[in-house]
Design a protein around this motif. Structure first.
Motif, PDB file in Angstrom:
ATOM      1  N   ASN A   1      39.284  66.168  65.571  1.00  0.00           N
ATOM      2  CA  ASN A   1      38.778  67.451  66.048  1.00  0.00           C
ATOM      3  C   ASN A   1      38.402  68.274  64.828  1.00  0.00           C
ATOM      4  OD1 ASN A   1      39.264  66.827  68.712  1.00  0.00           O
ATOM      5  ND2 ASN A   1      41.328  67.677  68.684  1.00  0.00           N
ATOM      6  N   ASN A   2      37.238  68.003  64.283  1.00  0.00           N
ATOM      7  CA  ASN A   2      36.815  68.640  63.042  1.00  0.00           C
ATOM      8  C   ASN A   2      36.774  70.151  63.218  1.00  0.00           C
ATOM      9  OD1 ASN A   2      35.673  69.343  60.649  1.00  0.00           O
ATOM     10  ND2 ASN A   2      33.906  67.955  60.818  1.00  0.00           N
ATOM     11  N   LEU A   3      37.607  70.830  62.419  1.00  0.00           N
ATOM     12  CA  LEU A   3      37.707  72.282  62.543  1.00  0.00           C
ATOM     13  C   LEU A   3      36.809  73.024  61.561  1.00  0.00           C
ATOM     14  CD1 LEU A   3      41.586  72.605  63.025  1.00  0.00           C
ATOM     15  CD2 LEU A   3      39.805  72.644  64.778  1.00  0.00           C
ATOM     16  N   GLU A   4      35.969  72.278  60.839  1.00  0.00           N
ATOM     17  CA  GLU A   4      35.129  72.926  59.836  1.00  0.00           C
ATOM     18  C   GLU A   4      34.110  73.869  60.465  1.00  0.00           C
ATOM     19  OE1 GLU A   4      33.374  70.027  57.316  1.00  0.00           O
ATOM     20  OE2 GLU A   4      35.273  69.390  56.417  1.00  0.00           O
ATOM     21  N   HIS A   5      33.756  73.615  61.725  1.00  0.00           N
ATOM     22  CA  HIS A   5      32.762  74.476  62.375  1.00  0.00           C
ATOM     23  C   HIS A   5      33.369  75.782  62.866  1.00  0.00           C
ATOM     24  CE1 HIS A   5      34.782  72.609  65.780  1.00  0.00           C
ATOM     25  NE2 HIS A   5      34.289  73.554  66.550  1.00  0.00           N
ATOM     26  N   ILE A   6      34.686  75.901  62.775  1.00  0.00           N
ATOM     27  CA  ILE A   6      35.350  77.117  63.257  1.00  0.00           C
ATOM     28  C   ILE A   6      35.066  78.279  62.314  1.00  0.00           C
ATOM     29  CG2 ILE A   6      37.580  78.195  63.766  1.00  0.00           C
ATOM     30  CD1 ILE A   6      36.812  76.105  65.789  1.00  0.00           C
ATOM     31  N   ARG A   7      34.594  79.386  62.866  1.00  0.00           N
ATOM     32  CA  ARG A   7      34.390  80.603  62.068  1.00  0.00           C
ATOM     33  C   ARG A   7      35.729  81.327  61.989  1.00  0.00           C
ATOM     34  NH1 ARG A   7      29.494  82.748  65.686  1.00  0.00           N
ATOM     35  NH2 ARG A   7      30.956  81.927  67.230  1.00  0.00           N
TER      36      ARG A   7
ATOM     37  N   THR B   1      46.993  79.309  66.882  1.00  0.00           N
ATOM     38  CA  THR B   1      45.614  79.175  66.411  1.00  0.00           C
ATOM     39  C   THR B   1      45.541  79.286  64.892  1.00  0.00           C
ATOM     40  OG1 THR B   1      44.776  80.108  68.491  1.00  0.00           O
ATOM     41  CG2 THR B   1      43.273  80.092  66.618  1.00  0.00           C
ATOM     42  N   ILE B   2      46.282  80.230  64.325  1.00  0.00           N
ATOM     43  CA  ILE B   2      46.276  80.412  62.869  1.00  0.00           C
ATOM     44  C   ILE B   2      46.813  79.168  62.175  1.00  0.00           C
ATOM     45  CG2 ILE B   2      47.405  81.685  60.987  1.00  0.00           C
ATOM     46  CD1 ILE B   2      47.128  84.182  62.782  1.00  0.00           C
ATOM     47  N   LEU B   3      47.877  78.588  62.721  1.00  0.00           N
ATOM     48  CA  LEU B   3      48.429  77.364  62.130  1.00  0.00           C
ATOM     49  C   LEU B   3      47.412  76.228  62.166  1.00  0.00           C
ATOM     50  CD1 LEU B   3      52.058  77.402  63.600  1.00  0.00           C
ATOM     51  CD2 LEU B   3      51.418  77.764  61.212  1.00  0.00           C
ATOM     52  N   MET B   4      46.570  76.221  63.195  1.00  0.00           N
ATOM     53  CA  MET B   4      45.594  75.135  63.356  1.00  0.00           C
ATOM     54  C   MET B   4      44.390  75.299  62.429  1.00  0.00           C
ATOM     55  SD  MET B   4      46.822  72.995  65.555  1.00  0.00           S
ATOM     56  CE  MET B   4      45.352  72.019  65.863  1.00  0.00           C
ATOM     57  N   ILE B   5      43.931  76.531  62.205  1.00  0.00           N
ATOM     58  CA  ILE B   5      42.649  76.722  61.505  1.00  0.00           C
ATOM     59  C   ILE B   5      42.784  77.170  60.059  1.00  0.00           C
ATOM     60  CG2 ILE B   5      41.502  77.250  63.698  1.00  0.00           C
ATOM     61  CD1 ILE B   5      41.427  80.176  62.896  1.00  0.00           C
ATOM     62  N   VAL B   6      43.984  77.599  59.642  1.00  0.00           N
ATOM     63  CA  VAL B   6      44.162  78.101  58.272  1.00  0.00           C
ATOM     64  C   VAL B   6      44.907  77.055  57.444  1.00  0.00           C
ATOM     65  CG1 VAL B   6      45.148  79.919  56.831  1.00  0.00           C
ATOM     66  CG2 VAL B   6      44.185  80.488  59.069  1.00  0.00           C
TER      67      VAL B   6
ATOM     68  N   MET C   1      35.216  84.064  69.801  1.00  0.00           N
ATOM     69  CA  MET C   1      36.351  83.146  69.932  1.00  0.00           C
ATOM     70  C   MET C   1      35.869  81.724  70.182  1.00  0.00           C
ATOM     71  SD  MET C   1      39.545  82.667  69.738  1.00  0.00           S
ATOM     72  CE  MET C   1      39.990  84.392  69.515  1.00  0.00           C
ATOM     73  N   GLN C   2      36.507  80.765  69.503  1.00  0.00           N
ATOM     74  CA  GLN C   2      36.146  79.351  69.645  1.00  0.00           C
ATOM     75  C   GLN C   2      37.383  78.534  70.021  1.00  0.00           C
ATOM     76  OE1 GLN C   2      34.224  79.751  65.523  1.00  0.00           O
ATOM     77  NE2 GLN C   2      33.159  77.973  66.371  1.00  0.00           N
ATOM     78  N   ASN C   3      37.150  77.388  70.609  1.00  0.00           N
ATOM     79  CA  ASN C   3      38.247  76.485  70.950  1.00  0.00           C
ATOM     80  C   ASN C   3      38.679  75.706  69.716  1.00  0.00           C
ATOM     81  OD1 ASN C   3      38.256  77.155  73.711  1.00  0.00           O
ATOM     82  ND2 ASN C   3      36.543  75.762  74.100  1.00  0.00           N
ATOM     83  N   VAL C   4      39.972  75.717  69.433  1.00  0.00           N
ATOM     84  CA  VAL C   4      40.482  75.010  68.255  1.00  0.00           C
ATOM     85  C   VAL C   4      41.404  73.853  68.638  1.00  0.00           C
ATOM     86  CG1 VAL C   4      40.298  77.094  66.852  1.00  0.00           C
ATOM     87  CG2 VAL C   4      42.461  76.560  67.954  1.00  0.00           C
TER      88      VAL C   4
ATOM     89  N   LYS D   1      64.299  77.053  50.848  1.00  0.00           N
ATOM     90  CA  LYS D   1      63.486  76.255  49.936  1.00  0.00           C
ATOM     91  C   LYS D   1      62.034  76.298  50.384  1.00  0.00           C
ATOM     92  CE  LYS D   1      67.202  72.966  48.915  1.00  0.00           C
ATOM     93  NZ  LYS D   1      67.628  71.535  48.993  1.00  0.00           N
ATOM     94  N   ARG D   2      61.166  76.285  49.418  1.00  0.00           N
ATOM     95  CA  ARG D   2      59.743  76.315  49.744  1.00  0.00           C
ATOM     96  C   ARG D   2      59.312  74.996  50.366  1.00  0.00           C
ATOM     97  NH1 ARG D   2      54.810  78.514  45.965  1.00  0.00           N
ATOM     98  NH2 ARG D   2      53.206  78.382  47.551  1.00  0.00           N
ATOM     99  N   VAL D   3      58.561  75.079  51.449  1.00  0.00           N
ATOM    100  CA  VAL D   3      58.013  73.890  52.103  1.00  0.00           C
ATOM    101  C   VAL D   3      56.654  73.585  51.489  1.00  0.00           C
ATOM    102  CG1 VAL D   3      57.139  72.922  54.261  1.00  0.00           C
ATOM    103  CG2 VAL D   3      59.213  74.308  54.270  1.00  0.00           C
ATOM    104  N   VAL D   4      56.513  72.409  50.942  1.00  0.00           N
ATOM    105  CA  VAL D   4      55.239  71.977  50.370  1.00  0.00           C
ATOM    106  C   VAL D   4      54.510  71.143  51.405  1.00  0.00           C
ATOM    107  CG1 VAL D   4      54.097  70.701  48.509  1.00  0.00           C
ATOM    108  CG2 VAL D   4      56.221  71.980  48.055  1.00  0.00           C
ATOM    109  N   VAL D   5      53.355  71.647  51.844  1.00  0.00           N
ATOM    110  CA  VAL D   5      52.582  70.954  52.876  1.00  0.00           C
ATOM    111  C   VAL D   5      51.399  70.255  52.222  1.00  0.00           C
ATOM    112  CG1 VAL D   5      51.398  71.204  55.081  1.00  0.00           C
ATOM    113  CG2 VAL D   5      53.208  72.808  54.454  1.00  0.00           C
ATOM    114  N   LYS D   6      51.265  68.964  52.505  1.00  0.00           N
ATOM    115  CA  LYS D   6      50.136  68.212  51.955  1.00  0.00           C
ATOM    116  C   LYS D   6      48.847  68.664  52.599  1.00  0.00           C
ATOM    117  CE  LYS D   6      52.917  64.085  51.053  1.00  0.00           C
ATOM    118  NZ  LYS D   6      53.104  62.647  51.356  1.00  0.00           N
ATOM    119  N   GLN D   7      47.805  68.656  51.819  1.00  0.00           N
ATOM    120  CA  GLN D   7      46.492  69.064  52.315  1.00  0.00           C
ATOM    121  C   GLN D   7      46.103  68.185  53.509  1.00  0.00           C
ATOM    122  OE1 GLN D   7      44.971  71.645  50.916  1.00  0.00           O
ATOM    123  NE2 GLN D   7      43.278  71.658  52.361  1.00  0.00           N
ATOM    124  N   GLY D   8      45.653  68.856  54.588  1.00  0.00           N
ATOM    125  CA  GLY D   8      45.230  68.128  55.778  1.00  0.00           C
ATOM    126  C   GLY D   8      46.288  68.018  56.835  1.00  0.00           C
ATOM    127  N   GLU D   9      47.552  68.406  56.493  1.00  0.00           N
ATOM    128  CA  GLU D   9      48.609  68.324  57.509  1.00  0.00           C
ATOM    129  C   GLU D   9      48.538  69.525  58.410  1.00  0.00           C
ATOM    130  OE1 GLU D   9      52.511  67.735  56.022  1.00  0.00           O
ATOM    131  OE2 GLU D   9      52.035  65.824  55.083  1.00  0.00           O
TER     132      GLU D   9
END
Length: 485
Positions: free
Chosen positions: A13-19, A134-139, A197-200, A477-485
């Protein structure tokens, strides 16, 4: 809750098109107006009591009913998020909020106003979990602190300006205008959101378990209702309070056991296997109990012990709320750079220190001291809330985002009700104890002294919470999230 889509499908679900910015702005506008109207009505309670000829405990139902609705609906929001699209839920939440606001604006009786408040709460219960999910999904994880900080600005700034603006409105207009002014703003937010608003996410429509919904409703609803009712009337000796809390606790135990055994639970409790989520959640609960108990104690103290008007009391508490809101994005940026640990530690030190300061108040305490302490308290809160929440949610995999946001939003409402009830009960019992030791209990001065003593003792409860939060913060402790997760 078990989401049927895998991480691989999420990436498809490519989110790159999300504004991203317009979507976030839509939530910010809608959230601000909704949360503004939530606190704005609190300043009008005396007007409502006079206008409708009702008792104070009856008027309190406007708050209790609102909290109760949130307590019932927010736990099942994780399920709702997977049944409908982002646009459907956003538009529905705004339409429901508009209907509730319109009903409140024209309410001819208290019953209609109460129904309107419940309808408004339904809109809020749909909007808040949707916003966080939504913020967790698109940011991206590396930018979430800053965005969560912007959301924190809305969440804290709107309730802070609500009492002050409603005080201005009530000086020259009726309480109906609190809603008439909010109505066109909500309609504007709906129109803006319908365009941007867009569907994410893609709805997976998991099976609905009716038994889980009933147990969740009885559990969270019983606890919120019980603790909310404990702050009024006979307090903890009221059989309704005891029965409600008991039913709530038993129902939650049964609910939890059922979720653990189900292959596809309504609310996936495996989120508690993630230590930073659990720790962050506990600190959010402590912060919410502290701030909401303080937010009910300080206005009572200002209006009773210092004999200030509702408008003046609202003005004194405005700077702290505004500063908290403005600092939230700043703390978000600091979180993104340095992580949560030292922000949260320093935040709890400040919160605990200000609670010590509030235990020294008297009938002669200056307004400047109260404003200063309140500002420092809100600075401390801004250093705790967003970092602890964002760090905790960052540790969850994508498929658990709906469950994590649902649990956090639910327990914030429950902890708020508990903190408020405990603070009011300590205030009441301490005041009675003080009065039992005076020779002239009918003297108004003694009554004011007793009330002030009750407020001071109630802040001791907040000190205890602050110390517990401070101790727990050292394990963060700081949570390190890998890019794309």
């Amino acid at each position: 809750m078990q989401v049927e889509t895998s991480a691989a499908m999420d990436k498809e679900n490519n989110l790159e098109h999300i504004r991203t910015i317009p979507v976030i702005v839509s939530f910010v506008i809608a959230g601000f107006i909704g949360l503004f109207s939530e606190t704005a009505l609190n300043m009008a309670l005396n007007n409502l009591i006079t206008s409708f000829g009702i008792h104070e405990t009856t008027a309190q139902w406007l708050t209790t009913g609102y909290l109760l609705t949130l307590g019932i609906l927010v736990p099942i929001s994780g399920l709702i998020l997977q049944w409908f699209t982002t646009r459907q839920l956003f538009i529905t939440s705004l339409i429901v909020s508009i209907i509730g606001t319109f009903l409140a604006a024209i309410a001819p009786t208290f019953s209609v106003l109460l129904i309107a408040r419940v309808v408004q709460a339904i809109g809020t219960a749909l909007l808040l979990p949707l916003m966080f999910n939504t913020i967790l999904m698109i940011v991206p994880p590396q930018n979430r602190g800053k965005i969560m900080g912007v959301i924190g600005l809305v969440i804290m700034f709107a309730p802070a300006v609500g009492p002050t603006l409603s005080g201005l409105i009530l000086k020259s207009l009726s309480w109906h205008w609190i809603f008439w002014i909010s109505l066109p703003l909500l309609i504007g937010a709906l129109i803006y959101g319908m365009y941007f608003m867009q569907n994410v996410t893609t709805p997976t429509k998991p099976k609905i378990d009716i038994v889980s919904i009933i147990l969740s409703t009885l559990g969270f609803g019983g606890i919120v209702y019980g603790f909310s009712s404990a702050g009024e009337g006979d307090g903890w000796s009221n059989p309704i309070v005891i029965v409600s809390i008991a039913v709530g606790i038993v129902s939650l135990i049964l609910f939890s056991l059922r979720q653990i055994k189900m292959e596809k639970p309504m609310l996936n409790l495996s989120v508690f296997k993630y230590p930073m989520f659990t720790l962050g959640l506990v600190m959010i609960i402590i912060a919410m109990m502290t701030i909401l108990s303080s937010m009910i104690l300080l206005p009572l103290y200002l209006q009773t012990s210092l004999a200030l008007s509702t408008f003046a009391a609202g003005l004194l508490l405005l700077p702290g709320g505004v500063i908290n809101g403005l600092l939230s994005p700043v703390m978000g940026g600091l979180f993104d750079r340095f992580g949560p640990k030292w922000l949260v530690i320093i935040g709890f030190v400040i919160i605990t220190g200000t609670m010590f300061g509030f235990t020294s108040i008297t009938m002669e305490t200056s307004s400047a001291f109260i404003v200063g302490m309140h500002i420092f308290m809100m600075i401390g809160v801004s250093m705790v809330m967003m970092p602890a929440q964002t760090n905790g949610l960052n540790q969850l995999p994508r498929e658990l985002y709906p469950d994590g946001t649902a649990i956090m939003n639910t327990l914030q409402q429950v902890s708020g009700a508990i903190g408020t009830a405990v603070a009011i009960s300590i205030l009441s019992s301490s005041s009675k104890k003080y009065m039992s030791g005076v020779t002239d209990p009918e003297n108004p001065i003694n009554q004011l002294l007793a009330f002030t003593e009750g407020v001071k003792n109630a802040f001791v409860f907040a000190i205890i919470l602050g110390v517990i939060g401070l101790g727990l913060s050292f394990f963060l402790k700081r949570v390190v999230v890998k890019q794309g997760e």
